[in-house]
Design a protein around this motif. Structure first.
Motif, PDB file in Angstrom:
ATOM      1  N   LEU A   1      -4.386   0.250  -2.485  1.00  0.00           N
ATOM      2  CA  LEU A   1      -4.505  -0.939  -1.655  1.00  0.00           C
ATOM      3  C   LEU A   1      -4.831  -2.061  -2.632  1.00  0.00           C
ATOM      4  CD1 LEU A   1      -4.247  -1.784   1.261  1.00  0.00           C
ATOM      5  CD2 LEU A   1      -6.684  -1.402   1.548  1.00  0.00           C
TER       6      LEU A   1
ATOM      7  N   HIS B   1      -4.620   6.701  -2.944  1.00  0.00           N
ATOM      8  CA  HIS B   1      -4.337   5.624  -1.996  1.00  0.00           C
ATOM      9  C   HIS B   1      -4.465   4.288  -2.722  1.00  0.00           C
ATOM     10  CE1 HIS B   1      -3.995   3.656   1.875  1.00  0.00           C
ATOM     11  NE2 HIS B   1      -5.035   2.916   1.563  1.00  0.00           N
TER      12      HIS B   1
ATOM     13  N   PRO C   1       0.829  -1.209   0.000  1.00  0.00           N
ATOM     14  CA  PRO C   1       0.000   0.000   0.000  1.00  0.00           C
ATOM     15  C   PRO C   1       0.865   1.260   0.000  1.00  0.00           C
ATOM     16  CG  PRO C   1      -0.012  -1.027   2.164  1.00  0.00           C
ATOM     17  CD  PRO C   1       0.769  -1.929   1.262  1.00  0.00           C
TER      18      PRO C   1
END
Length: 183
Positions: free
Chosen positions: A106, A104, A43
């Protein structure tokens, strides 16, 4: 004076050398040491804060494109660029203060959030007067059509934070590529 890893004092504030490339494995030895690249599935988060300026959506778009290319996610680029530009443009056009974009990762999902200081969420349905040649009003329709998931929320003001709102979207890779083998 030469030092080895085993004789490093316990109170040494320098980073752990194991996190850095060795001179033998470093493709740019003149710039050693630098950290190892993150694995594809690791991540990460990047943020770009920008002023209320008409150039800001373009800067956000270029930054997003560079980050995705650097992390081998260029296949998400076109959709992410369209949606990020739309949300950043809304922030610049409809608010008076600064904004920021957060990327972000992930694996296998990229979430892009755009925050601005206005607590007013955009209308989820375009007004009836919005036509094909209208200057605006179709942003949420584009978001709903292109994003895999999206949402938004108003954020309470002081004492819990700066207030405003966040509108976000997610894009998923159809299948995560196999992890890269580092030699």
């Amino acid at each position: 004076m030469s030092s080895s890893l085993s004789t490093r004092p316990a109170d040494d504030p320098s980073p752990d050398p194991a996190l850095f490339l060795t001179a033998e494995a470093d493709p740019f030895p003149e710039q050693t040491p630098h950290p190892r690249p993150l694995p594809f599935a690791a991540p990460w988060t990047y943020e770009l804060h920008f002023p209320c300026d008409p150039r800001s959506p373009g800067v956000a778009r270029l930054t997003l494109r560079a980050v995705l290319a650097a992390h081998d996610l260029a296949e998400l680029g076109d959709r992410a660029e369209l949606l990020t530009t739309e949300l950043a443009t809304n922030s610049v056009r409809h608010t008076k203060g600064p904004a920021f974009v957060r990327l972000h990762w992930l694996c296998p999902v990229l979430r892009v959030s755009v925050w601005d200081g206005s607590p007013d969420l955009p209308p989820l349905v375009p007004p009836p007067a919005v036509g094909v040649h209208s200057d605006g009003g179709r942003g949420m329709v584009i978001l709903d059509t292109v994003a895999d998931r999206w949402g938004g929320c108003a954020i309470g003001g002081e004492p819990y934070g700066p207030g405003g709102k966040t509108v976000w979207f997610e894009l998923s890779l159809p299948q995560a590529p196999p992890p890269a083998v580092v030699a």
